[in-house]
Every structure is written in C-alpha cells, then in structure tokens.
Design an enzyme around this catalytic site. Structure first.
Site: not given
Ligand code: G3P
Length: 220
Positions: A85
C-alpha cells in the site's frame, strides 16, 4: 465481487479466513498499531494464515520517496502474498511507477477523487482504494465516487481493480456492491453484522415451534 477483511487482528483473520468468504486482508499503520505486537511478525503471521485464501495489503510507513521505495521492497520480501500500500500522494508517483516496473503489486491507498484514480490506473496500480467513510465525514458522497471510478475503469479498459475502503456501515457495503466495486474491504464488526437479519432468527424460531407440534421423533 471479493470481500477483504480490514484488520490486522490474528484472531479474527483465523476465525473468518477458512470460511471461504474472505478473499484477502488489508492492514494499515493504525490497524497494526492497535494490535501492539511487533509489526513484522504480525504481518508475517497474517500472510501465513492467508496463504491459501488471498493477498495481504501492507502499507509503507516511511516518508521520503527513496526510503519508501526501499521499504516497499523489504516488505514485499516478507511473503509472496503481500501487496504494497502506497499513499496516493504526488511525491510517491515515481516510486509507484518503479515498484510496478519491478513487478510489485501496488494498492494505491488514501484515494479521494476520480482524478487521482485515473492517475493511479495509468501508473498500473493493482488496486485503487477510495476511502468512502472519510469522504462522508467531510460531507462528500463517497458512494458516488465508487460509481464514477467504476465507469472510468471500464470505459478506458484499465486493469486496476476497484477496492472500496473505509466502509463503516452495512449500508456502505450495500452501496459499493450496487455501484460495482471489485472488492470491499470490511471491518470485522461490519462483516459480522452483514450475516444477520431479524427475520431469519424469527423465521427459525417459528419453524421450530411448528415442527414440535407434529411430535415426530425421527425425520427422515
Ligand atoms: O482500509 C482503510 C480503512 O481502514 C480506513 O478506514 O474507518 O479509518 O476511515 P477508516
């Protein structure tokens, strides 16, 4: 459509990976930090569990582009099912191009627009990861972006896969499914909620009650 688990938690990955429902795992620095273990060991364990089920996205943590390039190679060497990533930031475009040329699979993360998605598709990212929940956080319709990226990838016949990330609700999963995502990466709590419907439980109870009325001991 593929389902990935968005977590670095070994217990949950071990629990759900063998079910045949999980096609990969996405981690990020937040997930790894939350687990508190040595991240190298943690990543290697996740990759071992996922070996026969799918790939594992692991994010670079360095900042300076040349160091990011070297770190990406070092992470990729940890296991054969690792996808690297890299944040979709312009200072890393050249690094992404070189890593793709080196044969490393890239998950372009922190994508927030159709324009960024086009650039990542042109650079040959294997996965393009728009963050739906974080767009909703700033009052932008994240699901709409999924539809736009889907159309763009199909119209211009790019090979990159659309990976919907930052999914916070079952409705998000519902939406990205209908907008044609290739992959949804889902937090475990949301994945477990997807399995439930109150009418399923209620229906089972009613069938049980009605069956008892028949009074048979053996069937068939
Ligand atoms: O894969 C990326 C994701 O985990 C981000 O999620 O909820 O931190 O925006 P969030």
């Amino acid at each position: 459509m593929k389902l990935f688990l968005d977590t670095a938690n070994l217990q949950f990955i071990k629990k759900w990976a063998p079910t045949g429902l999980i096609d990969g795992v996405t981690t990020n620095p937040t997930h790894l930090s939350k687990e508190g273990a040595d991240p190298t060991k943690q990543v290697m364990e996740i990759c071992t569990i996922m070996k026969s089920y799918g790939d594992v996205s692991v994010e670079v943590t360095e900042q300076e582009p040349e160091t990011v390039y070297k770190q990406a190679h070092a992470i990729a060497k940890l296991a054969s099912n690792i996808v690297i990533k890299v944040p979709c930031s312009k200072e890393y475009y050249e690094v992404i191009k070189r890593l793709v040329a080196d044969g490393i699979k890239i998950n372009s993360t922190l994508v927030f627009s159709l324009e960024q998605s086009l650039l990542m598709a042109k650079l040959g990212a294997a996965y393009i990861s728009p963050f739906i929940g974080r767009l909703d956080d700033i009052g932008v319709d994240g699901l709409h972006l999924i539809g736009e990226i889907r159309s763009m990838l199909d119209l211009y016949e790019f090979e990159s896969k659309l990976l919907a990330a930052s999914l916070r609700t079952v409705s998000h999963v519902h939406g990205v499914m209908l907008f044609g995502t290739d992959i949804a990466t889902i937090p475990v709590a949301i994945f477990e909620k997807m399995m439930e419907h109150p009418l399923t439980e209620k229906g089972i109870e009613k069938f049980n009650v009605d069956w008892q009325k028949l009074g048979v001991k053996k069937f068939p």
